[in-house]
Design an enzyme around this catalytic site. Structure first.
Site, PDB file in Angstrom:
ATOM      1  N   GLY A 194     -49.992 -34.442  -5.924  1.00  8.63           N
ATOM      2  CA  GLY A 194     -48.497 -34.561  -5.650  1.00  8.63           C
ATOM      3  C   GLY A 194     -47.924 -35.028  -7.000  1.00  8.63           C
ATOM      4  CE  LYS A 195     -46.702 -36.401 -12.566  1.00  9.41           C
ATOM      5  NZ  LYS A 195     -47.884 -36.666 -13.202  1.00  9.41           N
TER       6      LYS A 195
END
Ligand code: NAD
Length: 434
Positions: free
Chosen positions: A119-120
């Site tokens: 994720g980010k």
């Protein structure tokens, strides 16, 4: 999607492209596809993020006005475990950049085989224009906005560009207040007092060191006869330089945003570290050790060395300078320091590149250890962290190296193949719901 947003001509007439990061990641996936027999339908899943959230983040500025920022959180894949990836505060953040970074986190976690997806997150802002109070309000409001997505077993943020342990402390506090319970495992990279891990600060540089030593050993090279240049003297660059110097390597080039320095006899890294600890802005400017000469900023990349460690920003090794790089080994401490054009040029010249998704994975591996300690409520000794980190990186390098040799492909492609195949396999084992 066009991979080249713009093409600009660099003096000298070579075209260098400015890349849309998501298009670049998809291009990398296309190269992996040629190496695997992953079914077409699974490819369609791999090419898209599972979930992408855009949020508005209103902040009351110190002067009483309201400014509304835009933020993102992208969960690229949760097939192998909770999503994992940092939060970036930067004016250049875009939805496509966050998607790409979330994808790269997915492949990185899979390459080192830790039980995470990718994720980010990011907020479009210039933190240098914000006071500490404004930054705190921005962080807390962004946390509220992404709170439906994050969680110890769902999606675990961490620091990235312009965020740090204080940012994580604000997130863990806000999430704890919202949920009414202690949630230390909701983020990693926290202060030690709030459940951070011993050894986290050094972890990425330590991983770079382990990767560098692993390559030298495989090439039959003696670390004590190895000359190393390091671009970037922040967290990753300075720790990589310090640990490699402790192993006997000669660090002959260093640089940061304030300047570049050459010392053919080898820098006394501890002396440089003492200097930057108290210098204005913690920068190298003005450093004047024994046998040290100042050079042009870009020259650090093209010094006559055996190993180059880019540990500053993305896109530093480009079509413009790849031909001039003299190092035979590049260990990518930074994320994305080599453009695809430069990669091709260096590949033709048989330069060995340990790719970012392997070389700088020490940070996320240690984040994983922090999360494990938070879940178990049982902190480890630093020695245990360092030993386990070295084991994971040595094993991963070995797997990537073996695959690269077997298929006659670059370490970068081998790392991508390994990571993407592991994610594809997890998706297939789960099956498609319903
Ligand atoms: P940092 O801010 O501590 O250090 C960055 C360094 O690069 C600074 O010394 C800065 O002066 C220097 N720099 C900036 N522009 C430069 C230029 N044009 N020329 C030379 N030096 C320049 O950041 P960091 O945490 O060390 O991260 C460095 C890179 O490593 C980034 O790409 C980051 O995404 C990547 N990375 C960091 C971690 C981590 O745990 N910190 C983990 C994985 C990847």
């Amino acid at each position: 999607m066009a991979i080249q947003d713009k093409t600009r001509t660099i003096p000298g007439g070579i075209a260098e492209t400015q890349i849309n990061p998501y298009a670049m990641m998809l291009q990398q996936l296309d190269m992996v596809r040629e190496q695997t027999d992953i079914p077409a339908g699974i490819w369609e899943i791999l090419r898209r993020p599972e979930r992408a959230l855009e949020v508005s983040v209103p902040v009351t500025r110190d002067d009483g006005t309201i400014e509304v920022f835009t933020g993102y959180r992208v969960q690229y894949s949760s097939a192998r475990g909770p999503c994992k990836g940092g939060i970036r505060f930067h004016p250049g953040v875009t939805a496509d950049e966050v998607k790409a970074l979330a994808g790269w986190m997915t492949w990185k976690c899979a390459v080192v085989n830790i039980p995470y997806g990718g994720g980010k997150g990011g907020v479009i802002c210039d933190p240098t224009r914000l006071s500490r109070g404004e930054l705190e309000r921005l962080t807390r409001r962004y946390t509220v906005a992404i709170f439906p997505l994050i969680g110890m077993r769902r999606d675990v943020p961490a620091p990235d560009v312009n965020t740090n342990s204080q940012t994580m402390n604000w997130i863990v506090d806000t999430a704890g207040l919202l949920s009414g319970e202690a949630v230390p495992g909701i983020v990693t990279g926290k202060s030690l007092e709030l459940g951070g891990a011993l050894g986290r600060r050094e972890a990425t540089g330590r991983g770079v060191m382990v990767a560098a030593l692993g390559v030298l050993q495989r090439l039959g090279m003696d670390v004590t006869k190895t000359r190393v240049a390091v671009q970037g003297f922040g967290n990753v660059g300075s720790i990589s330089a310090q640990l490699l110097a402790q192993c006997g390597a000669r660090i002959t080039g260093i640089s940061d945003v304030s300047g570049a320095f050459h010392c053919p006899r080898g820098f006394e890294i501890d002396d440089v570290l003492r200097y930057v600890a108290t210098s204005p802005g913690h920068l190298l400017a003005g450093y004047n050790g024994r046998g040290v000469e100042e050079i042009k900023s870009d020259e650090v990349l093209t010094l006559d060395v055996d190993m180059l460690i880019p540990a500053a920003l993305e896109a530093q090794i480009t079509a413009r300078n790849a031909q001039d790089i003299r190092a035979k080994i590049i260990v990518e401490g930074a994320n994305g320091p080599t453009t695809p054009e430069a990669d091709l040029i260096l590949g033709e010249r048989d330069v060995i590149i340990v790719p970012d998704i392997l070389a700088n994975a020490g940070g996320v591996v240690c984040s994983y250890f922090e999360w494990v300690q938070n879940i178990q409520c049982f902190p480890w000794e630093e020695e245990e962290t360092n030993q386990r980190l070295a084991q994971i990186l040595q094993r991963s390098l070995n797997e990537v190296w073996t695959l690269a040799e077997k298929r006659g492909i670059s370490l970068r492609l081998a790392a991508f193949v390994l990571g993407v195949e592991r994610v594809a396999s997890a998706i297939q084992l789960r099956g498609i719901f319903p």
